[in-house]
Design a protein around this motif. Structure first.
Motif, mmCIF file in Angstrom:
data_model
loop_
_atom_site.group_PDB
_atom_site.id
_atom_site.type_symbol
_atom_site.label_atom_id
_atom_site.label_comp_id
_atom_site.label_asym_id
_atom_site.label_seq_id
_atom_site.Cartn_x
_atom_site.Cartn_y
_atom_site.Cartn_z
ATOM 1 N N LEU A 158 0.839 -1.202 0.000
ATOM 2 C CA LEU A 158 0.000 0.000 0.000
ATOM 3 C C LEU A 158 0.877 1.256 0.000
ATOM 4 C CD1 LEU A 158 -2.594 -1.087 2.649
ATOM 5 C CD2 LEU A 158 -2.930 -1.024 0.196
ATOM 6 N N LYS A 159 0.446 2.260 -0.765
ATOM 7 C CA LYS A 159 1.196 3.520 -0.819
ATOM 8 C C LYS A 159 0.570 4.482 0.165
ATOM 9 C CE LYS A 159 2.635 3.172 -5.580
ATOM 10 N NZ LYS A 159 2.643 3.809 -6.882
ATOM 11 N N THR A 160 1.324 5.118 0.931
ATOM 12 C CA THR A 160 0.814 6.088 1.912
ATOM 13 C C THR A 160 1.373 7.445 1.701
ATOM 14 O OG1 THR A 160 2.481 5.483 3.461
ATOM 15 C CG2 THR A 160 0.284 4.499 3.716
#
Length: 128
Positions: free
Chosen positions: A126-128
């Protein structure tokens, strides 16, 4: 092992088949033999003498073993008698189960159900 003449051998073979009609087996083997030692055979070959081969016939039911030795002259008569004995004692054989052609054809046409395996890929980060 008892070495018999051909006629007593066939009589004993018949009684062996009769003893094993309900349950059991009889094994019969035929083998080419010279009944001479290798040294004697080598001397005969080097001297140019003809080696007379014989047919060694053995039968066993697991408990008793009998055998006979046949010359080339006696082989034809023995084979005819042996075939008669075999035909007379073939009744104890089990019938082969044959599949119905329609049933086997239908079984081949049905697709084999196979479950799809889930892929073992790792989930994307996941990209945050």
């Amino acid at each position: 092992m008892v070495l018999l003449q051909p006629d007593p051998f066939l009589n004993e073979l018949t009684s062996m088949y009769e003893r094993n009609t309900e349950k059991g087996s009889v094994w019969v083997t035929l083998k080419r033999s010279c009944q001479k030692s290798k040294a004697t055979m080598n001397k005969m070959a080097s001297a140019g003498e003809a080696i007379e081969y014989r047919c060694l016939v053995r039968a066993t039911d697991g408990r008793k073993t009998i055998s006979t030795s046949l010359s080339a002259k006696d082989h034809q008569k023995f084979q005819a008698s042996y075939a008669t004995i075999l035909k007379a004692h073939m009744s104890a054989l089990k019938k082969r189960e044959r599949k119905d052609k329609k049933k086997s054809a239908e079984a081949e046409k049905k697709p084999v159900s196979s479950k799809k395996k889930e892929s073992s890929k790792k989930p994307a980060p996941l990209k945050t």
